[in-house]
Design an enzyme around this catalytic site. Sequence first.
Site, PDB file in Angstrom:
ATOM      1  N   TYR A 134      13.853  -9.008  14.362  1.00 29.62           N
ATOM      2  CA  TYR A 134      14.171 -10.200  13.585  1.00 29.62           C
ATOM      3  C   TYR A 134      13.030 -11.201  13.607  1.00 29.62           C
ATOM      4  O   TYR A 134      12.093 -11.082  14.405  1.00 29.62           O
ATOM      5  CB  TYR A 134      15.456 -10.858  14.109  1.00 29.62           C
ATOM      6  CG  TYR A 134      15.279 -11.675  15.376  1.00 29.62           C
ATOM      7  CD1 TYR A 134      15.249 -13.074  15.321  1.00 29.62           C
ATOM      8  CD2 TYR A 134      15.153 -11.074  16.627  1.00 29.62           C
ATOM      9  CE1 TYR A 134      15.090 -13.831  16.477  1.00 29.62           C
ATOM     10  CE2 TYR A 134      14.997 -11.815  17.779  1.00 29.62           C
ATOM     11  CZ  TYR A 134      14.968 -13.206  17.703  1.00 29.62           C
ATOM     12  OH  TYR A 134      14.798 -13.955  18.836  1.00 29.62           O
ATOM     13  N   ARG A 136       4.038 -10.334  12.220  1.00 28.27           N
ATOM     14  CA  ARG A 136       4.698  -9.955  13.471  1.00 28.27           C
ATOM     15  C   ARG A 136       5.890  -9.048  13.195  1.00 28.27           C
ATOM     16  O   ARG A 136       6.167  -8.106  13.958  1.00 28.27           O
ATOM     17  CB  ARG A 136       5.132 -11.196  14.261  1.00 28.27           C
ATOM     18  CG  ARG A 136       5.709 -10.843  15.634  1.00 28.27           C
ATOM     19  CD  ARG A 136       5.962 -12.053  16.487  1.00 28.27           C
ATOM     20  NE  ARG A 136       6.962 -12.948  15.890  1.00 28.27           N
ATOM     21  CZ  ARG A 136       7.327 -14.118  16.417  1.00 28.27           C
ATOM     22  NH1 ARG A 136       6.759 -14.542  17.534  1.00 28.27           N
ATOM     23  NH2 ARG A 136       8.237 -14.868  15.829  1.00 28.27           N
ATOM     24  N   ARG A 147      27.568   7.818  15.084  1.00 24.64           N
ATOM     25  CA  ARG A 147      26.812   7.243  16.200  1.00 24.64           C
ATOM     26  C   ARG A 147      26.070   8.334  16.961  1.00 24.64           C
ATOM     27  O   ARG A 147      26.629   9.384  17.273  1.00 24.64           O
ATOM     28  CB  ARG A 147      27.774   6.514  17.140  1.00 24.64           C
ATOM     29  CG  ARG A 147      27.121   5.860  18.354  1.00 24.64           C
ATOM     30  CD  ARG A 147      28.184   5.148  19.187  1.00 24.64           C
ATOM     31  NE  ARG A 147      27.599   4.490  20.360  1.00 24.64           N
ATOM     32  CZ  ARG A 147      27.394   5.078  21.533  1.00 24.64           C
ATOM     33  NH1 ARG A 147      27.727   6.364  21.678  1.00 24.64           N
ATOM     34  NH2 ARG A 147      26.871   4.416  22.539  1.00 24.64           N
ATOM     35  N   LYS A 160       9.881  -8.232  18.881  1.00 23.23           N
ATOM     36  CA  LYS A 160      10.947  -9.218  18.680  1.00 23.23           C
ATOM     37  C   LYS A 160      12.232  -8.509  18.243  1.00 23.23           C
ATOM     38  O   LYS A 160      12.603  -8.490  17.068  1.00 23.23           O
ATOM     39  CB  LYS A 160      10.517 -10.262  17.652  1.00 23.23           C
ATOM     40  CG  LYS A 160      11.364 -11.537  17.674  1.00 23.23           C
ATOM     41  CD  LYS A 160      10.735 -12.603  16.791  1.00 23.23           C
ATOM     42  CE  LYS A 160      11.592 -13.866  16.725  1.00 23.23           C
ATOM     43  NZ  LYS A 160      11.614 -14.612  17.996  1.00 23.23           N
ATOM     44  N   GLU A 209       8.391 -16.649  30.178  1.00 24.06           N
ATOM     45  CA  GLU A 209       8.606 -17.505  29.008  1.00 24.06           C
ATOM     46  C   GLU A 209      10.003 -18.090  29.078  1.00 24.06           C
ATOM     47  O   GLU A 209      10.780 -17.783  29.979  1.00 24.06           O
ATOM     48  CB  GLU A 209       8.434 -16.695  27.723  1.00 24.06           C
ATOM     49  CG  GLU A 209       9.330 -15.479  27.637  1.00 24.06           C
ATOM     50  CD  GLU A 209       8.945 -14.531  26.500  1.00 24.06           C
ATOM     51  OE1 GLU A 209       8.211 -14.954  25.588  1.00 24.06           O
ATOM     52  OE2 GLU A 209       9.382 -13.367  26.532  1.00 24.06           O
ATOM     53  N   LEU A 241       6.698 -12.632  24.305  1.00 21.99           N
ATOM     54  CA  LEU A 241       6.620 -12.587  22.851  1.00 21.99           C
ATOM     55  C   LEU A 241       5.327 -13.245  22.390  1.00 21.99           C
ATOM     56  O   LEU A 241       4.929 -14.294  22.915  1.00 21.99           O
ATOM     57  CB  LEU A 241       7.809 -13.320  22.244  1.00 21.99           C
ATOM     58  CG  LEU A 241       7.890 -13.269  20.719  1.00 21.99           C
ATOM     59  CD1 LEU A 241       8.185 -11.858  20.239  1.00 21.99           C
ATOM     60  CD2 LEU A 241       8.950 -14.239  20.208  1.00 21.99           C
TER      61      LEU A 241
END
Length: 287
Positions: A33, A52, A101, A151, A183, A207
Amino acid sequence: MSRIVYVNGEYLAEAEARISIFDRGFLMADGVYEVTSVLDGKLIDFDGHAKRLQRSMDELDMRAPVTTEELLDIHRELVRKNEITEGMIYLQVTRGSAGDRDFAFPDPETTEPTIVLFTQAKPGLADNPAAKKGIRVIGIEDIRWGRRDIKTVQLLYPSMGKMMAKKAGADDAWMIEDGFVTEGTSNNAYIVKGDTIITRALSNDILHGITRAAVLRFAREAQMKVEERSFTIDEAKEADEAFVTSASTFVMPVVEIDGQTIGEGVPGKVAPRLREIYLEESRKAAV
């Protein structure tokens, strides 16, 4: 008024948006995301977020559902349809659904990715009162997976960290691994010692923040000294200043860590100045 969202090529009222229960983003957190801020109706750092996003997809062997140009058009159309002046656009791409799945994911060339975008109106985003008084953070153990540079939507532990901070009467948490700060739960962390800004160097451990890159560039252009190295939570508590950066908070001063006051207990000179520069320069470059 219902928001208009984007789902797999369609602009829909949010109540009409649907994703398969077999989507791997839902079943496996197999997705990435980005969050892009909107100021004055324009996108901040869009190119950085797009690059990114592509890197995250490449690292997970995930196929891009749209081109960068199409992605920009979608962002702009959502801003227009939802009349966003200040706020954010959330973008999520998952590997999609390949039927039932299964832990093994399908060939990316034979599976259609899922792409979803929605807006969040945030009036006063640039004039956040918290930036004038600073926020309080606590230290927590960093027990996330080793590829924090991607991310992904695996945000359960950062979410738990936010709740730990809230329970402790603080605003956020800084994660610590082997004694060093990695972070924040949703931001990059910094301290200021003397005339030097210190922040952890880029690696798989953190990140690669888009706002981080811009802020450090602006800091160097303003002749501020920057040192990219690890620092401990104890070193942070003895710092002259501390702050965080992210797409949603820009540059946010930190005035307390684990109950210990940082500096004078109010935002110092460096973080507010960097916030001012970042907002000014980002508005100039916004698309």
